[in-house]
Design a protein around this motif. Structure first.
Motif, PDB file in Angstrom:
ATOM      1  N   MET A 174      20.537 -97.468  -4.466  1.00 55.13           N
ATOM      2  CA  MET A 174      21.795 -98.024  -3.964  1.00 55.13           C
ATOM      3  C   MET A 174      22.698 -96.937  -3.394  1.00 55.13           C
ATOM      4  N   PHE A 175      22.831 -95.843  -4.130  1.00 53.01           N
ATOM      5  CA  PHE A 175      23.671 -94.722  -3.702  1.00 53.01           C
ATOM      6  C   PHE A 175      23.150 -94.150  -2.388  1.00 53.01           C
ATOM      7  N   TYR A 176      21.862 -93.894  -2.345  1.00 53.78           N
ATOM      8  CA  TYR A 176      21.238 -93.335  -1.139  1.00 53.78           C
ATOM      9  C   TYR A 176      21.409 -94.260   0.062  1.00 53.78           C
ATOM     10  N   PHE A 177      21.111 -95.543  -0.112  1.00 55.82           N
ATOM     11  CA  PHE A 177      21.122 -96.472   1.012  1.00 55.82           C
ATOM     12  C   PHE A 177      22.526 -96.623   1.599  1.00 55.82           C
ATOM     13  N   ALA A 178      23.533 -96.742   0.751  1.00 52.75           N
ATOM     14  CA  ALA A 178      24.904 -96.879   1.240  1.00 52.75           C
ATOM     15  C   ALA A 178      25.336 -95.653   2.029  1.00 52.75           C
ATOM     16  N   ASP A 179      24.869 -94.484   1.614  1.00 53.80           N
ATOM     17  CA  ASP A 179      25.275 -93.255   2.288  1.00 53.80           C
ATOM     18  C   ASP A 179      24.672 -93.110   3.679  1.00 53.80           C
ATOM     19  N   ILE A 180      23.610 -93.836   3.977  1.00 52.76           N
ATOM     20  CA  ILE A 180      23.068 -93.806   5.336  1.00 52.76           C
ATOM     21  C   ILE A 180      24.156 -94.193   6.329  1.00 52.76           C
ATOM     22  N   PHE A 181      24.988 -95.148   5.945  1.00 57.49           N
ATOM     23  CA  PHE A 181      26.073 -95.601   6.812  1.00 57.49           C
ATOM     24  C   PHE A 181      27.318 -94.721   6.677  1.00 57.49           C
ATOM     25  N   ARG A 230      21.095 -86.205   7.788  1.00 59.12           N
ATOM     26  CA  ARG A 230      21.212 -85.435   6.533  1.00 59.12           C
ATOM     27  C   ARG A 230      21.386 -86.297   5.287  1.00 59.12           C
ATOM     28  N   VAL A 231      20.962 -87.552   5.356  1.00 60.87           N
ATOM     29  CA  VAL A 231      20.966 -88.401   4.162  1.00 60.87           C
ATOM     30  C   VAL A 231      19.534 -88.394   3.628  1.00 60.87           C
TER      31      VAL A 231
END
Length: 311
Positions: free
Chosen positions: A160-167, A204-205
């Motif tokens: 969840m943390f990783y995926f949200a940070d893509i945006f 860089r994500v």
């Protein structure tokens, strides 16, 4: 460095303890992480400057002045250094300095949304749609999601943390237009998830930065800072990015309960920050009334500005 050259000064970049090769401990087991803190980093900085300028001071016929500069967390350190050690630092330049250790930092997401809307309502709608798509797919077939995003080592909480940070990371670093234009091209693509994963990597994500598997690794690592930075925000700084109040651009489950769980899973211990204590040390946003000769700057679309000084 332009200011250093203009005023014929000396510019020095100091490595933060526990980063790069500056490890005062043999490993990063939890009991050895207690020496990683902003207070220790500030003391390191003050000691270094005091020792570094001695030979120059002996040659000068006037007091050598020292200014501290940094951005984001380093920007906070610069401001805190001037506040905590005014006899060592004559001034500070704090760019996007996060001087307020915010526990429930929902303003971060709200700024991301405000920025995204400059590219149109469609961009916001696309992000919300993709959040829903990947969650639905995970609930049906997590193995498939892990394959598509090449994250076989992840579980739902760190994903969840990783995926949200893509945006949000893309917007944070000034690539909002690039993000919104890219989303238009993939929404109906059968390989939408694979392409989104590749887009994140280009910006860089990197999944390993968020994954419990790598954060839990206690070996010294001179090239990565997964465990160190997670420990810092979990133990004292917070800045927990929680969902925006109106239209969240991350999963709604990512509230403070989620972040407490994320920190406990990362260290197998109840590590969680006392932000009241952290802010009491330096005055949080009231630092502008308690310290002098600090220049605070922010980017207009930078979501971190809401943990700093905006006036």
């Amino acid at each position: 460095m332009e200011l250093v050259k203009r005023y014929k000064g000396i510019g020095v970049a100091l490595e933060h303890r526990y980063y790069g090769e500056s490890f005062p401990v043999p490993d990063m087991k939890l009991e050895n992480m207690k020496f990683l803190s902003h207070t220790q980093a500030l003391a390191d900085l003050a000691h270094f400057v005091t020792q570094f300028k001695k030979p120059f001071q002996n040659q000068a016929n006037h007091r050598i002045k020292v200014f501290c500069a940094g951005g984001s967390y380093a920007g906070a350190l610069a401001a805190w250094a001037r506040f905590k050690y005014p006899h060592v630092f004559d001034g500070a330049l704090s760019s996007s300095g996060v001087v307020n250790a915010v526990l429930d930092f929902y303003e971060f997401d709200e700024q991301v949304r405000t920025s995204v809307l400059k590219s149109g309502k469609e961009c916001e709608r696309n992000i919300v749609t993709l959040l829903g798509k990947v969650k639905d797919l995970w609930m049906k077939d997590p193995t498939l999601v892990k394959k598509k995003y090449r994250v076989v080592f992840m579980e739902w909480d760190d994903f969840m943390f990783y995926f949200a940070d893509i945006f949000v990371i893309t917007v944070q670093y000034g690539h909002r237009t690039q993000l919104c234009d890219f989303l238009k091209t993939i929404m109906n693509d059968k390989n939408v998830h694979e392409k989104l994963s590749e887009f994140g990597m280009r910006n860089r994500v990197v999944p390993t930065s968020y994954a419990f598997k790598f954060i839990r690794d206690t070996k010294l690592d001179y090239y990565n800072n997964y465990r160190q930075w997670t420990y810092q925000f979990c133990s004292s700084l917070a800045y927990f990015n929680t969902p925006g109040r109106e239209v969240p651009l991350r999963f709604k489950e990512m509230n403070l309960t989620y972040w407490r769980r994320y920190c406990e899973k990362s260290f197998f211990a109840p590590v969680f920050p006392d932000t009241v204590h952290t802010n009491t040390l330096y005055g949080d946003v009231d630092i502008v009334n308690q310290a002098s000769r600090i220049i605070f700057t922010n980017g207009i679309e930078d979501p971190w500005q809401w943990a700093g000084i905006r006036r």
